[in-house]
Design an enzyme around this catalytic site. Structure first.
Site, PDB file in Angstrom:
ATOM      1  N   LYS A  24       0.830  -1.206   0.000  1.00 52.43           N
ATOM      2  CA  LYS A  24       0.000   0.000   0.000  1.00 52.43           C
ATOM      3  C   LYS A  24       0.868   1.262   0.000  1.00 52.43           C
ATOM      4  O   LYS A  24       0.644   2.171  -0.808  1.00 52.43           O
ATOM      5  CB  LYS A  24      -0.937  -0.041   1.214  1.00 52.43           C
ATOM      6  CG  LYS A  24      -1.873   1.147   1.315  1.00 52.43           C
ATOM      7  CD  LYS A  24      -3.122   0.814   2.093  1.00 52.43           C
ATOM      8  CE  LYS A  24      -2.948   0.880   3.590  1.00 52.43           C
ATOM      9  NZ  LYS A  24      -2.825   2.255   4.106  1.00 52.43           N
ATOM     10  N   SER A  25       1.853   1.315   0.881  1.00 50.10           N
ATOM     11  CA  SER A  25       2.699   2.525   0.954  1.00 50.10           C
ATOM     12  C   SER A  25       3.396   2.768  -0.380  1.00 50.10           C
ATOM     13  O   SER A  25       3.460   3.901  -0.871  1.00 50.10           O
ATOM     14  CB  SER A  25       3.787   2.341   2.026  1.00 50.10           C
ATOM     15  OG  SER A  25       3.222   2.312   3.292  1.00 50.10           O
ATOM     16  N   GLY A  96      -4.804   8.192   5.390  1.00 51.18           N
ATOM     17  CA  GLY A  96      -3.892   9.184   5.970  1.00 51.18           C
ATOM     18  C   GLY A  96      -2.725   9.471   5.041  1.00 51.18           C
ATOM     19  O   GLY A  96      -2.264  10.610   4.934  1.00 51.18           O
ATOM     20  N   SER A 169       7.307   9.983  11.206  1.00 58.52           N
ATOM     21  CA  SER A 169       6.193   9.660  10.308  1.00 58.52           C
ATOM     22  C   SER A 169       6.667   9.655   8.856  1.00 58.52           C
ATOM     23  O   SER A 169       7.127  10.675   8.345  1.00 58.52           O
ATOM     24  CB  SER A 169       5.051  10.674  10.469  1.00 58.52           C
ATOM     25  OG  SER A 169       4.173  10.587   9.362  1.00 58.52           O
ATOM     26  N   ASP A 318       2.134  -0.827  12.228  1.00 56.29           N
ATOM     27  CA  ASP A 318       0.846  -1.277  11.689  1.00 56.29           C
ATOM     28  C   ASP A 318       0.509  -2.707  12.124  1.00 56.29           C
ATOM     29  O   ASP A 318      -0.628  -3.149  11.971  1.00 56.29           O
ATOM     30  CB  ASP A 318       0.849  -1.187  10.156  1.00 56.29           C
ATOM     31  CG  ASP A 318       0.871   0.269   9.685  1.00 56.29           C
ATOM     32  OD1 ASP A 318       0.491   1.156  10.480  1.00 56.29           O
ATOM     33  OD2 ASP A 318       1.278   0.524   8.541  1.00 56.29           O
ATOM     34  N   LYS A 345      -4.365   6.373  14.712  1.00 60.24           N
ATOM     35  CA  LYS A 345      -4.440   5.653  13.434  1.00 60.24           C
ATOM     36  C   LYS A 345      -5.906   5.646  12.969  1.00 60.24           C
ATOM     37  O   LYS A 345      -6.705   6.454  13.416  1.00 60.24           O
ATOM     38  CB  LYS A 345      -3.861   4.244  13.590  1.00 60.24           C
ATOM     39  CG  LYS A 345      -2.369   4.237  13.874  1.00 60.24           C
ATOM     40  CD  LYS A 345      -1.586   4.768  12.675  1.00 60.24           C
ATOM     41  CE  LYS A 345      -0.092   4.716  12.911  1.00 60.24           C
ATOM     42  NZ  LYS A 345       0.659   5.348  11.829  1.00 60.24           N
ATOM     43  N   ARG A 349      -6.217   2.473  18.135  1.00 55.88           N
ATOM     44  CA  ARG A 349      -5.938   1.029  18.060  1.00 55.88           C
ATOM     45  C   ARG A 349      -5.589   0.433  19.423  1.00 55.88           C
ATOM     46  O   ARG A 349      -5.687  -0.778  19.592  1.00 55.88           O
ATOM     47  CB  ARG A 349      -4.833   0.749  17.024  1.00 55.88           C
ATOM     48  CG  ARG A 349      -5.354   0.939  15.610  1.00 55.88           C
ATOM     49  CD  ARG A 349      -4.320   0.633  14.544  1.00 55.88           C
ATOM     50  NE  ARG A 349      -4.962   0.650  13.228  1.00 55.88           N
ATOM     51  CZ  ARG A 349      -4.309   0.725  12.080  1.00 55.88           C
ATOM     52  NH1 ARG A 349      -2.977   0.778  12.059  1.00 55.88           N
ATOM     53  NH2 ARG A 349      -4.969   0.723  10.931  1.00 55.88           N
TER      54      ARG A 349
END
Ligand code: S3P
Length: 431
Positions: A24-25, A96, A169, A318, A345, A349
């Site tokens: 995904k990233s 995000g 981040s 994650d 997140k 979470r």
């Protein structure tokens, strides 16, 4: 419970060979950098999931021509100056990564934009992105001094800054690198602890001159990537659910092929090793600048562990909800600290995982910056995904060795990152 409640029965084992969808990233970054290059890029094994479609939608609204066929994207980039003002509000959905990188991109554009997101994203902090963008000279506004979406942006030619990020981040780091592409001077970004470096690897491969060390990235501003041809590796964060399921279901043996093992992503492997799991990395290789391997996992008896090293926390961020679930099957107590980022997140979470585990008969407790989980097994019961894809899949994994079935409400949310999850999970469980 909402209508898309899914019931998972315990199984004996998970077995077989699995390939997971694209990372995904990396998929977000490949689309965005291709859009900023001048020429045609081709991305194979792109993740096709809701979050990635949010990036595609935003880029198309800015005039980028993106063709999708199966898992291949062909992007006709017109350069960073080739974007046009959108007719309407851009919507990053639940993503995000889309919101933060797009804020960087919109800040380089001499036109007006508004970007928003779904209810979860509108509650997540954006100040970490907008504070440095304001310092670079962008004009931004939104609720609480541009801390929450929707945020309005009027960008232009910015200036590079020397920025020490208060929170590690990769989304913010990437957004700032994008912002530097239409700026003057030099950009220096330092993180408290280095995060996943997919952006740096991809840009280096597309001709951008970046100086990188553990925690710092430095580049001369106004550099643009060249068009790219790449194949996206399998997503470690999706593979993680099968790694976890195989560790806890008795008699399991599974091989997951073609998984990205960027060191900024694989903290879970270090945690699992510390808990006594049998996980083997084989056939390690490089594909388009990213380390890739096959991962062989067998059922193992785990023991509790304390994890507080920031480097491991950041590279397992994650997967921490999944680690909480696996800890329920360990002997003794597992403690996770220095993980306060989990609270901001897609859901809180820490709360989501502790409430869910408690509902499934596990002893667990929230800490301000993490949680503890007492091992001993999972009874079963009903939980909610809290609208969070990774919480949904972590609880699905909890069922493989539970006493009774596990029912998960709002399970459809897995389409955010892994629409194929149910099909693959059922195949390896033999149901
Ligand atoms: C991501 C970075 C991480 C991660 C998220 C994806 C990225 O977030 O949790 O799922 O693609 O850069 P932060 O940058 O907020 O740590």
């Amino acid at each position: 419970m909402p209508s898309d409640t899914v019931t998972f029965v315990p199984v004996d084992k998970v077995e077989g060979q699995v390939a997971v969808p694209g990372d995904k990233s990396i998929s977000h970054r490949a689309l965005i950098f291709s859009a900023l290059a001048s020429g045609i890029s081709r991305i194979e094994h792109l993740l096709i999931a809701d979050d990635i479609m949010s990036t595609v939608r935003c880029l198309r609204m800015l005039g980028v021509d993106i063709g999708l066929e199966g898992f291949t994207a062909v992007i006709k980039g017109n350069g960073i100056g080739g974007l046009r003002e959108s007719d309407d509000i851009l919507n990053a959905g639940n993503s995000g990564t889309t919101a933060r990188i797009m804020l960087g991109l919109l800040s380089t554009q001499d036109f007006f934009s508004v970007i928003t997101g779904d209810g979860s994203l509108r509650a997540r902090p954006m100040k970490r992105m907008t504070i440095p963008l304001l310092a670079m000279g962008a004009t931004l506004d939104g609720k609480e001094h541009a801390n929450y979406l929707p945020i309005a942006v009027r960008g232009g030619r910015l200036k590079g800054i020397d920025y020490k990020m208060p929170v590690s981040s990769a989304q913010v780091k990437t957004g700032l690198i994008v912002a530097s592409m239409n700026a003057k001077g030099t950009m220096t970004i330092t993180e408290p602890v280095g995060t996943r470096d997919h952006t740096e690897r991809m840009l280096k491969a597309s001709g951008v001159d970046l100086k990188t060390s553990d925690k710092t990235v430095q580049l001369a501003c106004s550099q643009r990537p060249l068009p790219m041809t790449m194949t996206v590796p399998g997503d470690f964060s999706s593979a993680a659910f099968f790694i976890g399921a195989a560790v806890i279901a008795r008699r399991s043996d599974i091989l997951i092929t073609g998984v990205g093992i960027n060191p900024g992503r694989t903290g879970m492997l270090e945690v699992l090793k510390g808990m006594g799991a049998s996980v083997e990395i084989i056939n390690a290789r490089f594909e388009t600048g990213e380390p890739v391997a096959d991962i062989h996992v067998q059922a193992s008896q785990l023991h509790g562990i304390t994890v507080q090293d920031k480097r491991i926390i950041v590279s397992a961020i994650d997967e921490l909800p999944l680690i909480a679930v696996l800890a329920a099957y360990a002997q003794g107590r597992t403690v996770i600290r220095n993980a306060e980022e989990l609270r901001v997140k897609e859901s809180d979470r820490i709360k989501a995982v502790v409430e869910g585990l408690t509902a499934l008969g596990v002893k667990a407790k929230e800490l301000e910056d993490g949680f503890w989980v007492e091992g001993g097994g999972v009874r079963g019961g009903s939980v909610s995904s809290c609208g969070d894809h990774r919480i949904a899949m972590a609880f699905a994994v909890s069922s493989v060795a539970s006493e009774h079935e596990v029912r998960i409400g709002d399970f459809g949310v897995v389409s955010i990152s892994f629409p194929e999850f149910m099909g693959i999970f059922n195949r390896v469980r033999g149901v």
